[in-house]
Write a protein that holds these residues in place. Sequence first.
Motif, short mmCIF file in Angstrom:
data_model
loop_
_atom_site.label_atom_id
_atom_site.label_comp_id
_atom_site.label_asym_id
_atom_site.label_seq_id
_atom_site.Cartn_x
_atom_site.Cartn_y
_atom_site.Cartn_z
N LEU A 244 0.78 -1.03 -0.01
CA LEU A 244 -0.08 -0.16 0.03
C LEU A 244 0.97 1.34 -0.03
O LEU A 244 0.72 2.27 -0.71
CB LEU A 244 -0.84 0.16 1.29
N PHE A 245 1.74 1.22 0.87
CA PHE A 245 2.87 2.40 0.90
C PHE A 245 3.57 2.52 -0.36
O PHE A 245 3.74 3.74 -0.74
CB PHE A 245 3.65 2.10 2.15
N SER A 246 3.98 1.54 -0.86
CA SER A 246 4.78 1.52 -2.01
C SER A 246 4.09 2.25 -3.27
O SER A 246 4.58 2.84 -4.04
CB SER A 246 5.46 0.17 -2.69
N ILE A 247 2.73 1.91 -3.20
CA ILE A 247 1.88 2.42 -4.38
C ILE A 247 1.63 4.14 -4.38
O ILE A 247 1.87 4.77 -5.41
CB ILE A 247 0.31 1.88 -4.21
N ILE A 248 1.67 4.42 -2.98
CA ILE A 248 1.64 5.89 -2.82
C ILE A 248 2.81 6.58 -3.18
O ILE A 248 3.18 7.57 -3.83
CB ILE A 248 1.29 6.27 -1.22
N SER A 249 4.01 5.92 -2.59
CA SER A 249 5.29 6.47 -2.66
C SER A 249 5.77 6.44 -4.29
O SER A 249 6.78 7.21 -4.87
CB SER A 249 6.22 5.87 -1.90
#
Lengths: 384, 392
Positions: free
Chosen positions: A23-28
Amino acid sequence: MEEKKESKGLISWLEKRINLFELFSIISSFGLFYSELDSKKPLKEAIKEVLEKKVPPYARWPQILGIITILLFFFQVLTGILLAFYYVPSINESYERVKFIIRDTDFGWFIHQIHFWGSNFLIIILIIRVMRFFYHGVYKSPRELLWIFGIALLVLSVIQAFLGGILLMDENKFWSSIRSIEIIKNIPVLNWIYLFFLGGYDINQQTIIRAYFFHVTLLPILFLFFLYLNISGIRKLGLSEIPWETKKRKEIPFYPHHFFNLLILLFIIFGVLVTFAVLFPTPFYKPADPSFTPPGILPGWYFLPIYGFFELFFKIIPKLILGFICILIFSLILFLPFIDRKEVRTFKERILAIFIGVIFLILIGLFTFFGIHKEISLSITNIF
Amino acid sequence: MHTFLLVSFFAIQNFCLLCHSDVRVLYNESIHSKEGIECVGCHGGNPFSDDISDAHRKNFKGKIKREEIPSLCSTCHSDPQKMKPYNLPSDQYHLYLNSPHGKLLQKGNKDVAVCTDCHSTHDILSSDNPKSPAYIKNVPQTCSNCHSDARLKNKYNFPSDPYKEYMESIHAKSLLMLGNLGSPECTGCHGAHGAAPPGLGDVNKVCGHCHSKTREYFLESAHRVSLEKSGFPECSHCHKNHIIEKADINMFDIVCKNCHSSDSPAFLAGQKLKTMFLQSQQEIDKAKVLIEKAEKIPIAVEDYKARLEEGNTYLIEAQPVMHTLSEEKVEDLTRKSRSIGEEIQLELYGKFAQLRVRKIGLIFFWFYLMLTVVLIYQYKRFLIKNKSGKNI
């Protein structure tokens, strides 16, 4: 201290249950971090590593255009969602709903103006970005695709602005859209695409529904997709150095240097948007009357060069050929990295390319002028 | 065989048109043809015979003499029973005989208009038909055929060219350019079959057919008595007759001077009326501009628009009331109109001032924005300093 423990516990609690890392890597992936996350490590460690990683300084002005695009797009999505709360895509109701949003809802005018100025700024920034890519030779190998993505983003933002204009159904935008459609009608291939997606050259209920659908769903997603391709490309290849800068800059850690710079930029862009929204609000016109064209209506400013080009030559050269010329020029621009394949990037070695670029810009300016002053272009064509 | 076919073809019509083919085209278009009134109705003769001498025998009248035309037409058109189904009046002949046209005809004058001059002969159309010379929009042209004719003008010493004058009038512009069929042409004032110029004391009555309120106000005024005494035709003395211009407030500067010297109390009273009207109009116009400006922002202006309409109505009403020459009455209306205009302006300026708050707010916005930016920057520097300190 206890609170801190609890928050730590929450993240690890969540991490055990959902793939927080993904999830975090999608945002980043959309430019929040310069480097990739190491998925083998726990999230916290990976973030810490990324934060400490040294990045080339972003603060040089030519290199922040991409990040401004992301921030502006973020504002567009935010204000767009708020506008969609009240907007109704209907030939009879649209105008009244827009009036309701601007006049009767709290800060509706503000959201509307931010959305309007945001769209214009987005196009301007993307045009400057493409120009800087050309000037600094960023399109050269291995960044050919970055150029194409840049053009795609520009084209998408122009389409978005055009479709957004149709949705307003006021006198000015309605006729301005009709002018734009007249241009599209004369450009081969583009007119087929237009007909397929919008169903006809008139503006009716069907047009409004389709324009609304594309404006709020398909095109933003496409924009996001190209934005991702762009950012991931930059992450893979690194920021391009300015060719004639021999002195290499000192690298800075992502956090706090780069992170806070981004935050400051976000605030300043918001400030500029608010200033334009308050000081130069776009006026609210009468409802569109399909049987009466108000005088002095022009297509959207981004179509003006093509409009001027047609106005100047349509009496001498058939419109079909003019349309083909437009398509040809667009193709040349799009596939520029595959045409100009020399790897030289410095100014002195690319004099011919820069010269052609400058001539092209002058022509764009000239055609825009002829587009605005139709009477001058008409008197010129009458000479022939 | 051929004769049989020909006979059967014309059996339903009449044989007259077999020879008079030039008339056939005109006649077939006419209202008489559509209503089954055939040649024999006016010209007599035997329509069932294809032999010239036989056809021209039975009561055959041939070409109708000009002076006999009205009485011939009246044989049907004065018969109430015959006219009833068509909802046509049956008194036109009587009106005509009593009109100057009819009277002169009876005296043997052949120059005057008879029925066919205005309705045409064989191709008579209903006066509702736009092709008819008697159609409301074609009447000025039809009357001008005689009244602007150079020969007749010289012979009878017509004082002016009424057609030319009428075409410049507000009535002509309204009728012919704007298509307002309520606007009068020649017959609107002079009558159609009983056409006659109105008498001196009757002008206000004629104008009052349409401008009924204005007439009422005029009858109250001091002008009525003085114009009657002096023998001037009331309305047309100021507004002229055929060349009637659009009534304009500036007429107070020009027309009044015809009778009153510019320093006379009467002239100054007129100027006062004008000033009252102009002041109100100015306020209403200013309010209108502000409403347009507010609409573009947009501010809710529906209520203001309705009030502006009310103010405008008072102003429109004030114009006929001016014919009373009563300062009190005019002031009552113009004051109402002016105060509505001023109220709208005041309220809209108040709303614009509220909008100015946005611009003032921008200064505070930028102050806090810059403060935030400075704080972020300071925090960044603090973090960097701390980090580098730790590193050392």
